[in-house]
Design an enzyme around this catalytic site. Structure first.
Site, mmCIF file in Angstrom:
data_model
loop_
_atom_site.group_PDB
_atom_site.id
_atom_site.type_symbol
_atom_site.label_atom_id
_atom_site.label_comp_id
_atom_site.label_asym_id
_atom_site.label_seq_id
_atom_site.Cartn_x
_atom_site.Cartn_y
_atom_site.Cartn_z
ATOM 1 N N GLU A 90 0.873 -1.263 -0.086
ATOM 2 C CA GLU A 90 0.013 0.069 0.139
ATOM 3 C C GLU A 90 0.878 1.126 0.087
ATOM 4 O O GLU A 90 2.093 1.162 0.190
ATOM 5 C CB GLU A 90 -0.979 -0.125 1.085
ATOM 6 C CG GLU A 90 -0.390 -0.282 2.493
ATOM 7 C CD GLU A 90 -1.439 -0.531 3.669
ATOM 8 O OE1 GLU A 90 -1.602 0.439 4.342
ATOM 9 O OE2 GLU A 90 -1.714 -1.639 3.792
ATOM 10 N N LYS A 141 2.642 4.602 1.136
ATOM 11 C CA LYS A 141 3.084 5.264 2.392
ATOM 12 C C LYS A 141 2.733 6.581 2.451
ATOM 13 O O LYS A 141 3.712 7.350 1.719
ATOM 14 C CB LYS A 141 4.493 5.026 2.864
ATOM 15 C CG LYS A 141 5.023 5.364 4.089
ATOM 16 C CD LYS A 141 6.588 4.767 4.238
ATOM 17 C CE LYS A 141 6.958 5.164 5.756
ATOM 18 N NZ LYS A 141 6.637 6.405 6.215
ATOM 19 N N ASP A 163 2.912 10.786 3.557
ATOM 20 C CA ASP A 163 3.996 11.305 4.122
ATOM 21 C C ASP A 163 3.059 12.550 4.805
ATOM 22 O O ASP A 163 2.979 13.772 4.589
ATOM 23 C CB ASP A 163 4.866 11.963 3.175
ATOM 24 C CG ASP A 163 6.035 12.476 3.850
ATOM 25 O OD1 ASP A 163 6.378 12.189 5.117
ATOM 26 O OD2 ASP A 163 7.018 12.990 3.190
ATOM 27 N N TYR A 211 -5.169 3.619 7.618
ATOM 28 C CA TYR A 211 -4.709 2.421 7.066
ATOM 29 C C TYR A 211 -4.477 1.195 8.072
ATOM 30 O O TYR A 211 -3.901 0.105 7.880
ATOM 31 C CB TYR A 211 -3.479 2.730 6.370
ATOM 32 C CG TYR A 211 -2.763 3.262 7.113
ATOM 33 C CD1 TYR A 211 -2.159 3.018 8.375
ATOM 34 C CD2 TYR A 211 -2.163 4.737 6.626
ATOM 35 C CE1 TYR A 211 -1.235 3.877 9.210
ATOM 36 C CE2 TYR A 211 -1.534 5.685 7.396
ATOM 37 C CZ TYR A 211 -0.831 5.107 8.716
ATOM 38 O OH TYR A 211 -0.117 5.970 9.519
ATOM 39 N N LYS A 271 11.266 3.153 1.173
ATOM 40 C CA LYS A 271 11.128 4.452 0.865
ATOM 41 C C LYS A 271 11.697 4.784 -0.524
ATOM 42 O O LYS A 271 12.670 4.066 -1.130
ATOM 43 C CB LYS A 271 12.352 5.251 1.820
ATOM 44 C CG LYS A 271 11.870 5.149 3.237
ATOM 45 C CD LYS A 271 10.625 5.825 3.463
ATOM 46 C CE LYS A 271 10.377 7.067 4.270
ATOM 47 N NZ LYS A 271 11.207 7.344 5.242
ATOM 48 N N CYS A 283 28.069 44.443 2.578
ATOM 49 C CA CYS A 283 26.941 44.003 2.177
ATOM 50 C C CYS A 283 26.882 44.382 0.564
ATOM 51 O O CYS A 283 27.130 45.497 0.218
ATOM 52 C CB CYS A 283 25.976 44.988 2.798
ATOM 53 S SG CYS A 283 24.236 44.822 1.947
ATOM 54 N N CYS A 337 24.602 47.604 -0.114
ATOM 55 C CA CYS A 337 24.814 49.054 0.504
ATOM 56 C C CYS A 337 26.203 49.274 0.908
ATOM 57 O O CYS A 337 26.719 50.186 1.227
ATOM 58 C CB CYS A 337 23.897 49.356 1.667
ATOM 59 S SG CYS A 337 24.307 48.463 3.205
ATOM 60 N N CYS A 357 23.716 42.602 7.666
ATOM 61 C CA CYS A 357 24.161 43.862 7.356
ATOM 62 C C CYS A 357 23.402 44.613 8.407
ATOM 63 O O CYS A 357 22.181 44.655 8.628
ATOM 64 C CB CYS A 357 23.555 44.274 6.023
ATOM 65 S SG CYS A 357 23.686 46.076 5.618
ATOM 66 N N CYS A 391 19.546 50.461 3.918
ATOM 67 C CA CYS A 391 19.995 49.079 3.208
ATOM 68 C C CYS A 391 18.805 48.690 2.372
ATOM 69 O O CYS A 391 17.598 48.609 3.065
ATOM 70 C CB CYS A 391 20.592 47.953 4.022
ATOM 71 S SG CYS A 391 20.987 46.573 2.693
HETATM 72 S S1 IVH Z 1 1.038 1.119 8.911
HETATM 73 C C1 IVH Z 1 2.694 -0.583 13.509
HETATM 74 N N1 IVH Z 1 0.481 2.034 6.832
HETATM 75 O O1 IVH Z 1 4.767 5.967 8.401
HETATM 76 C C2 IVH Z 1 2.631 0.106 12.439
HETATM 77 N N2 IVH Z 1 1.849 3.325 8.154
HETATM 78 O O2 IVH Z 1 7.512 5.404 9.061
HETATM 79 C C3 IVH Z 1 1.544 0.891 11.568
HETATM 80 N N3 IVH Z 1 2.657 5.562 7.152
HETATM 81 O O3 IVH Z 1 4.248 5.682 11.847
HETATM 82 C C4 IVH Z 1 1.750 1.758 10.459
HETATM 83 N N4 IVH Z 1 1.512 5.395 5.399
HETATM 84 O O4 IVH Z 1 2.548 7.207 10.395
HETATM 85 C C5 IVH Z 1 1.096 2.169 7.830
HETATM 86 N N5 IVH Z 1 0.030 2.816 4.550
HETATM 87 C C6 IVH Z 1 0.718 3.036 5.804
HETATM 88 C C7 IVH Z 1 1.337 4.218 5.908
HETATM 89 C C8 IVH Z 1 1.789 4.161 7.500
HETATM 90 C C9 IVH Z 1 2.092 6.326 6.044
HETATM 91 C C10 IVH Z 1 3.249 6.280 8.302
HETATM 92 C C11 IVH Z 1 2.792 6.008 9.739
HETATM 93 C C12 IVH Z 1 3.909 5.255 10.272
HETATM 94 C C13 IVH Z 1 5.097 5.709 9.657
HETATM 95 C C14 IVH Z 1 6.402 4.732 9.850
#
Ligand code: IVH
Length: 672
Positions: free
Chosen positions: A117, A119, A121, A227, A314, A408, A411, A426, A432
């Site tokens: 799935e 991730k 941010d 999630y 990542k 600067c 000036c 400065c 300035c």
């Molecule tokens: S599962 C037990 N699923 O990433 C861990 N986390 O770097 C449960 N995050 O703390 C987390 N997307 O804030 C999970 N699809 C996803 C996520 C996700 C983003 C974040 C979450 C976690 C952090 C870890």
């Protein structure tokens, strides 16, 4: 033997250094929202520390950053209640390559399904439902306790306040996010207001969720993706079944999940989303892999910080090598000199990059870069491209020390660098050009004198025409000065002059803020203006008298006294006074006593014993809160006396709004 001893000593030293670097990085990331290390660097340092602790187990104490997740709990009270998590909120182990994913899969039982799935941010949130009602929303905090930010979470429309059919206790976790569009709009506003920009949507979301004013949170437009479902006796034997059920219940569950049966399938998912994610409305920084079967998850369990049944991958930050043509120097509106890398233009994540900030002298020295070097430019979660190093050619590197400019560029004044500060400045603040313009822009800005029609561009134009050099010059402007200027009709000229005239009614505390004394922000100006109720009082204030004001330290006090010692400042003040600007507080105005209720909307209901309703209204205002008539999602709490209206009580309960009695309220504001 001696050598081994030396190695051990060095490695132990290294571990101590890494611990403090990682703690510092955690603090800057989670608490200050100002990341200093890239995720990748952080992970490499963490892995190195883990390896060292393995070799010297006595170093692995419970307070080591390898043993706990980073904490976003502020060191001092931040206006939110801290609540213990029922299930700890853990982090995820990171991986960066197919090999690392294969390694993780090898440790799983054979043939388990893996869910891939996105991730997201943002920052994690845990929503607690009791008897179907949303009762708490906890941030991760230190993993054990989090801040209850429910009143801000209520501003996210897609999160249901009540769900029929839920188990008695139900917890659903996910990520709070600020969509790209909202992030860009917010940063644009901040740029106009000369407020520091957020580096990325994650920081913006985190800063927003910790605001004390739900109305402002609502305005910014947070969103969320969920999630992870937790609780006892939940329906569904797999992660995906549980999320599907949650989706049917109306939760904004994360989309684009895929059940995979091989690493090849996982890698195909990664490859696809590394490109497609660019079309999503929210930020993602990788993918998460989870074992689908809940029974298998339980079997696998957790390490101290992370589940064994899940891992993050990542996405690599995009980076490019390019030529550093020249280092130039920019003078900011506050006089800070910033070195800027001028690069051979290079394409990065869809945009052409040709300039990048080098922050300050120390940053350039640490990178060891010189004009003519080939340097790495990176654009990861940080939106602003940054230089992360130079190409190591193996050849003899340029010698000689990097020299920052001494005068600067605007000036010609000799630059100064105060002890303990990273920036060269400065000091010619009134002579300035960028600083003079900066003072004008600050003076007219919304939170200061709020002069309509005067933005950065108009100030630049007035400056170029020689019509204004300082803030007092604004009050000498005539309609005829403006109406002849390019792009100005009579109407817009009239509007500006009206705005300038209206600014003569702006109260003293905002005038003080508008003067732009260094480090005297909006709140500090308010506090100073309440103690020194006129310019005359303040002008003769001593450092001791000033430091007696809440939040005013030695440095701010010295900046204030230094401001009034300058003849050029006094001359401007005299002219402003002659123009009719307010330099004294109006009689009896705003005896605000504390900020205890700042940003809160409070409903009063029922009959009270200790004060009348009107007195409670006044008390709410004196402590920075707002009294509102009816209960809504945005109400912070209800101050209830005897015989609170049954309708109001029902509504408050349905929305999960706390009800507070007289004594609790009086204790809260320190009046009991
Ligand atoms: S599962 C037990 N699923 O990433 C861990 N986390 O770097 C449960 N995050 O703390 C987390 N997307 O804030 C999970 N699809 C996803 C996520 C996700 C983003 C974040 C979450 C976690 C952090 C870890």
């Amino acid at each position: 033997m001696e050598d081994l001893f030396q190695t051990e000593m060095n490695e132990r030293d290294e571990a101590v250094r890494l611990r403090s670097e990682l703690e510092e990085a955690n603090y800057k990331y989670y608490v200050l929202n100002q990341p200093t290390l890239s995720d990748r660097d952080f992970d490499f340092k963490m892995k190195r520390l883990q390896a060292l602790e393995e070799r010297y187990p006595d170093l692995r104490t419970p307070d080591s950053p390898t043993q706990h997740v980073g904490s976003d709990l502020a060191k001092k009270a931040n206006g939110f209640e801290q609540v213990a998590h029922r299930y700890p909120m853990l982090s995820l182990a990171n991986s960066y390559s197919r090999e690392e994913i294969e390694d993780w899969v090898r440790h799983l039982p054979a043939d388990v399904e893996i869910v891939a799935e996105l991730k997201y941010d943002g920052l994690s949130i845990s929503l607690h439902y009791e008897q179907g009602r949303l009762v708490r929303a906890l941030t991760r905090g230190d993993g054990v306790r989090g801040d209850d930010v429910l009143r801000n979470i209520r501003t996210i429309d897609s999160i249901p306040a009540y769900v029929q059919g839920l188990p008695d206790y139900y917890e659903i976790r996910g990520e709070v996010l600020l969509p790209w569009e909202a992030f860009e709009r917010l940063n644009k506003e901040r740029e106009e207001q000369e407020e520091p920009l957020f580096a990325n949507p994650r920081n913006a979301a985190s800063g927003t969720l910790k605001l004390l004013t739900p109305a402002e949170v609502a305005r910014r437009g947070l969103t969320c993706r969920l999630y992870h479902v937790l609780g006892e006796n939940l329906p569904g034997l797999t992660h995906t079944e549980r999320l599907e059920q949650a989706r049917k219940w109306g939760f904004p569950v994360s989309e684009n999940m895929q059940v995979c049966h091989s690493v090849d399938e996982v890698m195909a998912f990664i490859e696809r989303w590394d490109t497609e994610r660019k079309n999503l409305p929210v930020a993602t920084d990788g993918i998460v892999l989870k074992v689908n079967s809940i029974a298998a998850q339980q079997e696998l369990g957790f390490t101290a910080k992370t589940p064994r049944w899940a891992i993050a991958y990542k996405f690599p930050a995009e980076r490019q090598l390019t030529l550093l043509r020249q280092i130039t120097y920019q003078v900011g509106r506050t006089g800070v000199i910033t070195p800027v890398a001028n690069l051979e233009p290079v394409q990065l994540s869809g945009t052409m990059v040709q300039r990048a900030t080098l922050h300050n002298e120390d940053f350039v020295r640490q990178l060891g870069i010189r004009e003519g070097d080939r340097v790495w430019v990176e654009k990861g979660g940080e939106i602003i491209p940054k230089i992360t190093g130079k190409e190591e050619t193996g050849e003899q590197q340029a010698t000689g020390d990097y020299q920052f400019i001494t005068h600067c560029p605007e000036c010609g004044t000799a630059l100064v660098r105060a002890e303990g500060e990273a920036a060269w400045r400065c000091p010619n603040e009134n002579g300035c050009p960028p600083q003079q313009k900066g003072k004008l822009e600050h003076y007219v800005s919304r939170k200061a004198m709020n002069i309509d029609g005067l933005g950065e561009e108009t100030i630049d134009l007035l400056w170029e025409k020689g019509l204004v050099r300082n803030i007092a010059d604004l009050y000498d402007l005539k309609e005829s000065d403006l109406s002849g200027l390019e792009g100005f009709g009579q109407k817009s000229a009239q509007r500006i002059i009206e705005g300038i005239n209206a600014s003569k009614q702006v109260p003293w505390e905002r005038v003080l803020f508008a003067l732009g004394i260094r480090m005297v922000g909006e709140t500090t100006a308010k506090k100073i203006a309440r103690r020194f109720r006129s310019l005359q009082d303040l002008q003769w204030a001593t450092v001791e008298q000033l430091t007696a004001v809440e939040d005013v330290g030695e440095q701010i006090a010295c900046n204030v006294t230094a401001f009034f010692e300058r003849a050029d400042n006094l001359a401007v003040l005299v002219r402003l006074q002659e123009a009719g600007v307010q330099f004294a507080a109006a009689e009896g105005v705003d005896e605000v006593v504390s900020n205890e209720l700042e940003g809160m909307s409070i409903v009063i209901s029922g009959v009270f014993e200790k004060h009348s309703r009107d007195e409670y209204k006044a008390l709410i205002e004196k402590h920075g809160g707002k009294n509102v008539g009816s209960i809504s999602k945005k109400t912070s709490f209800v101050l209830a006396g005897a015989n609170m209206g049954p309708e109001k009580r029902k509504k408050a309960e349905a929305l999960g709004i706390p009800i507070e009695d007289e004594d609790t309220f009086l204790r809260r504001i320190g009046a009991l």
